[in-house]
Design a protein around this motif. Structure first.
Motif, PDB file in Angstrom:
ATOM      1  N   SER A  90      51.281  31.335  53.509  1.00 21.96           N
ATOM      2  CA  SER A  90      51.212  32.797  53.441  1.00 21.96           C
ATOM      3  C   SER A  90      52.593  33.413  53.293  1.00 21.96           C
ATOM      4  O   SER A  90      52.733  34.513  52.740  1.00 21.96           O
ATOM      5  N   SER A  91      53.638  32.729  53.782  1.00 25.34           N
ATOM      6  CA  SER A  91      55.000  33.242  53.604  1.00 25.34           C
ATOM      7  C   SER A  91      55.487  33.057  52.175  1.00 25.34           C
ATOM      8  O   SER A  91      56.302  33.826  51.679  1.00 25.34           O
ATOM      9  N   ALA A  92      54.959  32.038  51.492  1.00 17.41           N
ATOM     10  CA  ALA A  92      55.349  31.791  50.110  1.00 17.41           C
ATOM     11  C   ALA A  92      54.472  32.542  49.118  1.00 17.41           C
ATOM     12  O   ALA A  92      54.935  32.939  48.045  1.00 17.41           O
ATOM     13  N   LEU A  93      53.197  32.729  49.483  1.00 14.55           N
ATOM     14  CA  LEU A  93      52.226  33.371  48.596  1.00 14.55           C
ATOM     15  C   LEU A  93      51.485  34.469  49.347  1.00 14.55           C
ATOM     16  O   LEU A  93      50.289  34.341  49.641  1.00 14.55           O
ATOM     17  N   PRO A  94      52.176  35.551  49.706  1.00 12.32           N
ATOM     18  CA  PRO A  94      51.524  36.623  50.479  1.00 12.32           C
ATOM     19  C   PRO A  94      50.522  37.400  49.636  1.00 12.32           C
ATOM     20  O   PRO A  94      50.879  38.309  48.892  1.00 12.32           O
ATOM     21  N   SER A  95      49.264  37.029  49.734  1.00 12.94           N
ATOM     22  CA  SER A  95      48.223  37.655  48.930  1.00 12.94           C
ATOM     23  C   SER A  95      46.987  37.872  49.786  1.00 12.94           C
ATOM     24  O   SER A  95      46.765  37.168  50.777  1.00 12.94           O
ATOM     25  N   SER A  96      46.164  38.833  49.417  1.00  9.25           N
ATOM     26  CA  SER A  96      44.950  39.124  50.180  1.00  9.25           C
ATOM     27  C   SER A  96      43.931  37.997  50.094  1.00  9.25           C
ATOM     28  O   SER A  96      43.010  37.933  50.889  1.00  9.25           O
ATOM     29  N   GLY A  97      44.100  37.069  49.157  1.00  7.71           N
ATOM     30  CA  GLY A  97      43.136  35.985  48.996  1.00  7.71           C
ATOM     31  C   GLY A  97      43.278  34.861  49.985  1.00  7.71           C
ATOM     32  O   GLY A  97      42.396  34.009  50.086  1.00  7.71           O
ATOM     33  N   SER A  98      44.398  34.799  50.721  1.00  9.44           N
ATOM     34  CA  SER A  98      44.608  33.770  51.735  1.00  9.44           C
ATOM     35  C   SER A  98      44.391  32.380  51.151  1.00  9.44           C
ATOM     36  O   SER A  98      44.934  32.050  50.099  1.00  9.44           O
ATOM     37  N   ALA A  99      43.589  31.539  51.799  1.00  7.97           N
ATOM     38  CA  ALA A  99      43.412  30.142  51.397  1.00  7.97           C
ATOM     39  C   ALA A  99      42.879  30.015  49.980  1.00  7.97           C
ATOM     40  O   ALA A  99      43.186  29.051  49.274  1.00  7.97           O
ATOM     41  N   TYR A 100      42.082  30.976  49.554  1.00 11.17           N
ATOM     42  CA  TYR A 100      41.569  30.965  48.180  1.00 11.17           C
ATOM     43  C   TYR A 100      42.719  31.046  47.172  1.00 11.17           C
ATOM     44  O   TYR A 100      42.786  30.269  46.213  1.00 11.17           O
ATOM     45  N   THR A 101      43.643  31.975  47.376  1.00 10.23           N
ATOM     46  CA  THR A 101      44.778  32.130  46.464  1.00 10.23           C
ATOM     47  C   THR A 101      45.705  30.926  46.555  1.00 10.23           C
ATOM     48  O   THR A 101      46.240  30.460  45.539  1.00 10.23           O
ATOM     49  N   PHE A 102      45.919  30.406  47.783  1.00  5.40           N
ATOM     50  CA  PHE A 102      46.759  29.216  47.923  1.00  5.40           C
ATOM     51  C   PHE A 102      46.218  28.087  47.046  1.00  5.40           C
ATOM     52  O   PHE A 102      46.963  27.423  46.336  1.00  5.40           O
ATOM     53  N   ALA A 103      44.910  27.870  47.127  1.00  3.50           N
ATOM     54  CA  ALA A 103      44.289  26.790  46.362  1.00  3.50           C
ATOM     55  C   ALA A 103      44.389  27.045  44.861  1.00  3.50           C
ATOM     56  O   ALA A 103      44.582  26.111  44.074  1.00  3.50           O
ATOM     57  N   TYR A 104      44.291  28.311  44.454  1.00  7.22           N
ATOM     58  CA  TYR A 104      44.357  28.658  43.033  1.00  7.22           C
ATOM     59  C   TYR A 104      45.731  28.312  42.457  1.00  7.22           C
ATOM     60  O   TYR A 104      45.842  27.795  41.334  1.00  7.22           O
ATOM     61  N   VAL A 105      46.765  28.596  43.217  1.00  7.03           N
ATOM     62  CA  VAL A 105      48.124  28.324  42.755  1.00  7.03           C
ATOM     63  C   VAL A 105      48.447  26.832  42.815  1.00  7.03           C
ATOM     64  O   VAL A 105      49.073  26.273  41.898  1.00  7.03           O
ATOM     65  N   ILE A 106      48.004  26.158  43.865  1.00  8.96           N
ATOM     66  CA  ILE A 106      48.427  24.782  44.117  1.00  8.96           C
ATOM     67  C   ILE A 106      47.529  23.757  43.426  1.00  8.96           C
ATOM     68  O   ILE A 106      48.016  22.806  42.808  1.00  8.96           O
ATOM     69  N   PHE A 107      46.225  23.935  43.513  1.00 11.31           N
ATOM     70  CA  PHE A 107      45.284  22.932  43.021  1.00 11.31           C
ATOM     71  C   PHE A 107      44.554  23.331  41.744  1.00 11.31           C
ATOM     72  O   PHE A 107      44.063  22.473  41.021  1.00 11.31           O
ATOM     73  N   GLY A 108      44.412  24.612  41.494  1.00 10.49           N
ATOM     74  CA  GLY A 108      43.720  25.043  40.300  1.00 10.49           C
ATOM     75  C   GLY A 108      42.442  25.798  40.582  1.00 10.49           C
ATOM     76  O   GLY A 108      41.996  25.930  41.733  1.00 10.49           O
ATOM     77  N   GLU A 109      41.837  26.277  39.511  1.00 10.65           N
ATOM     78  CA  GLU A 109      40.717  27.214  39.626  1.00 10.65           C
ATOM     79  C   GLU A 109      39.470  26.625  40.265  1.00 10.65           C
ATOM     80  O   GLU A 109      38.818  27.265  41.085  1.00 10.65           O
ATOM     81  N   VAL A 110      39.129  25.388  39.901  1.00  9.45           N
ATOM     82  CA  VAL A 110      37.895  24.790  40.431  1.00  9.45           C
ATOM     83  C   VAL A 110      37.969  24.656  41.945  1.00  9.45           C
ATOM     84  O   VAL A 110      37.040  25.025  42.671  1.00  9.45           O
ATOM     85  N   TRP A 111      39.077  24.130  42.437  1.00  8.66           N
ATOM     86  CA  TRP A 111      39.210  23.967  43.886  1.00  8.66           C
ATOM     87  C   TRP A 111      39.337  25.334  44.570  1.00  8.66           C
ATOM     88  O   TRP A 111      38.833  25.521  45.683  1.00  8.66           O
ATOM     89  N   ALA A 112      39.978  26.282  43.908  1.00  9.81           N
ATOM     90  CA  ALA A 112      40.076  27.632  44.469  1.00  9.81           C
ATOM     91  C   ALA A 112      38.686  28.237  44.651  1.00  9.81           C
ATOM     92  O   ALA A 112      38.401  28.878  45.667  1.00  9.81           O
ATOM     93  N   TRP A 113      37.831  28.033  43.643  1.00 11.82           N
ATOM     94  CA  TRP A 113      36.464  28.550  43.770  1.00 11.82           C
ATOM     95  C   TRP A 113      35.757  27.901  44.956  1.00 11.82           C
ATOM     96  O   TRP A 113      35.072  28.586  45.719  1.00 11.82           O
ATOM     97  N   ALA A 114      35.920  26.593  45.130  1.00 18.39           N
ATOM     98  CA  ALA A 114      35.274  25.902  46.250  1.00 18.39           C
ATOM     99  C   ALA A 114      35.743  26.471  47.583  1.00 18.39           C
ATOM    100  O   ALA A 114      34.941  26.727  48.492  1.00 18.39           O
ATOM    101  N   VAL A 115      37.055  26.699  47.700  1.00 16.42           N
ATOM    102  CA  VAL A 115      37.598  27.261  48.940  1.00 16.42           C
ATOM    103  C   VAL A 115      37.116  28.696  49.131  1.00 16.42           C
ATOM    104  O   VAL A 115      36.719  29.095  50.233  1.00 16.42           O
ATOM    105  N   GLY A 116      37.141  29.488  48.060  1.00 16.17           N
ATOM    106  CA  GLY A 116      36.665  30.866  48.161  1.00 16.17           C
ATOM    107  C   GLY A 116      35.191  30.925  48.537  1.00 16.17           C
ATOM    108  O   GLY A 116      34.783  31.757  49.356  1.00 16.17           O
ATOM    109  N   TRP A 117      34.390  30.050  47.952  1.00 13.63           N
ATOM    110  CA  TRP A 117      32.958  30.000  48.258  1.00 13.63           C
ATOM    111  C   TRP A 117      32.724  29.626  49.724  1.00 13.63           C
ATOM    112  O   TRP A 117      31.845  30.180  50.388  1.00 13.63           O
TER     113      TRP A 117
END
Length: 511
Positions: A90-117
């Motif tokens: 959160s200190s590196a990627l301060p966004s309202s998406g929290s773990a969802y946004t972290f996953a989007y930046v680090i792992f990609g869209e598919v994993w981000a969707w799984a975390v967001g879901w």
């Protein structure tokens, strides 16, 4: 898929896009609303609730005995390890998406969707569950105070299942508060948190006067599989693997710690406020860690008081803390406990709704859910559309689904997200070592790896039926992504700006 466009399996959100959202189309930024102290209040507000007033006693009576204190410690230590990981990301990627946004930046869209879901399931179901519990405590408070509702109203209030007027009331009120904007909700949150901390302080002080150390030494003998009445699906996965499906003993303590993780849910919600926080890279990590430490100390203190006041065999799993004080001859404390529970659970629901609103808002900005949900109301300066949608979904879920039986689903969703975040720290240290961070996980990679191991250990202590429900939910999520999210993703439309950390990317991809 257009030629030259990266597939959804590998496309990732650029770090600059996660922290510097542009305006235009459906994308908007959220206004600053939270100061550093407000984030601690938010964390304490969402975590201190059901864990004190019901969960501890229920697990002590049915699963862990006085070992429930150890269960709280295990769950607290696990949460603290993960909190360090949340703090760094959160200190590196301060966004309202929290773990969802972290996953989007680090792992990609598919994993981000799984975390967001998984986050949607966790926060939405938690809101519905806690609203039901709020209704039960509100009804009990009125009953203990001698307030009698007319028979038609009494029949639809304080119900564990079916239509419940109090559940509807609290969700409508708090949805309206969140809709009016972060500052309105923050003022209400501050007042209620102070009031419930005073109530909890009274519980600890008065309960300590009746503490009997002999109650802690009465360690129950582990139940054997033959003595256990639980069916295979209702047994912990680990217990089945090792042939132990009974309660108590170390299996009971670990099984209880997995369920008790529900009590610590909320420190991750603080990360969803990063986009609206002043000096987010520094204040959010501090808010996460400080609120979790305060909550853990309070939980352990209350658990000690409860199992020290009365033998685990005499604990009433329906209203454990209140009945412990009744047996101690402190009947007036029952009113304090019920009032504290009503106040405490109010803040829990409020912050859960805020957190879910911010997660879905981020998913809408990225196009994975309808982008119109990311529109910000100019008058209230909040995403009113997504807030109202979440309020309606929470009401429907709480009123027409027996949510109290689905509480472990909240835990499994949370632990899934925790594993993703801990793994994200390891991955980001390798792929983005120069990305500025306001906080770094100490003793890395030991702490992130320990976080993953601890979360996996708690996961295998959850019931088999919980795993089956979670797999079904995630399978539904895959279907939704394939039918909608993959095609409507903002990255699929080539709407990302140039990322300075990826010099090989030039311009924008277009359909």
């Amino acid at each position: 898929m257009p030629e030259g466009h990266p597939s959804s399996i590998i496309r990732r959100l650029p770090p600059s896009e996660a922290t510097n959202r542009w305006t235009g189309g459906a994308r908007h930024g959220l206004p600053k609303a939270y100061r550093p102290a407000d984030l601690v209040v938010m964390g304490v507000g969402v975590m201190i609730g059901a864990g004190i007033f019901s969960l501890a006693g229920r697990q002590a009576a049915t699963m862990a005995g006085p070992g429930v204190v150890l269960s709280f410690m295990i769950a607290g230590i696990t949460s603290l390890l993960v909190a360090f990981c949340f703090a760094e990301l959160s200190s590196a990627l301060p966004s309202s998406g929290s773990a969802y946004t972290f996953a989007y930046v680090i792992f990609g869209e598919v994993w981000a969707w799984a975390v967001g879901w998984a986050l949607v399931m966790e926060l939405l179901l938690a809101s519905a569950v806690v609203s039901r519990v709020w209704s039960l405590y509100a009804s009990q408070l009125l009953t203990d105070l001698g307030v009698r509702l007319p028979a038609p109203l009494a029949a639809i209030t304080g119900q564990a299942e079916g239509f419940d007027l109090f559940t509807l009331f609290i969700l409508v009120i708090l949805t309206a508060v969140v809709t009016l904007g972060a500052r309105i909700g923050l003022r209400a949150l501050r007042i209620i948190v102070v009031a419930k901390l005073l109530a909890i302080g009274a519980v600890i002080v008065v309960g300590a006067m009746h503490f009997d150390q002999r109650n802690l030494s009465a360690i129950p003998v582990p139940a054997t599989p033959a003595e256990s009445t639980a069916g295979t699906l209702d047994s912990p996965l680990l217990g089945i693997l090792f042939g132990q499906t009974g309660a108590f003993g170390w299996f009971g303590i670990f099984a209880a710690s997995a369920v008790i993780t529900f009590a610590y849910i909320g420190f991750d919600v603080v990360a969803t406020a990063a986009e609206e926080s002043e000096d987010a890279s520094g204040s959010v990590p501090k808010g996460i860690i400080r609120s979790l430490v305060v909550t853990t100390v309070i939980y352990i203190a209350v658990a000690l008081v409860m199992v020290g006041m009365t033998s685990y065999e005499k604990i009433n799993s329906e209203a454990p803390l209140a009945n412990a004080f009744r047996e101690a001859g402190e009947g007036f404390m029952v009113h304090i406990i019920n009032l504290g529970a009503v106040l405490g659970l109010t803040t829990v629901v409020l912050v859960l709704l805020v957190g879910l609103t911010r997660v879905m808002f981020s998913m809408a900005r990225d196009g994975l859910v309808p982008s119109r949900l990311a529109r910000i109301n100019k008058r209230y300066r909040s995403p009113t559309r997504v807030t109202l949608l979440i309020g309606v979904l929470a009401i429907l879920l709480a009123e027409f689904v027996p949510v109290l039986t689905l509480e472990p689903l909240v835990v499994i969703g949370t632990l899934f997200v925790f594993v993703s975040v801990a793994a994200g720290v390891l991955r980001m240290r390798q792929t983005m070592p120069d990305l500025p961070r306001g906080f770094r996980v100490p003793l890395s990679p030991v702490v992130p790896i320990a976080s993953i191991v601890a979360c996996l250990w708690l996961l295998v202590n959850l019931q088999v039926v919980t795993w089956l429900y979670f797999i079904a939910w995630m399978a539904l999520g895959v279907l939704v992504y394939l039918l909608y999210g993959r095609r409507n993703s903002a990255l699929a439309a080539g709407e990302q700006p140039v990322d300075p950390l990826a010099p090989g990317l030039r311009g924008r991809h277009r359909r």
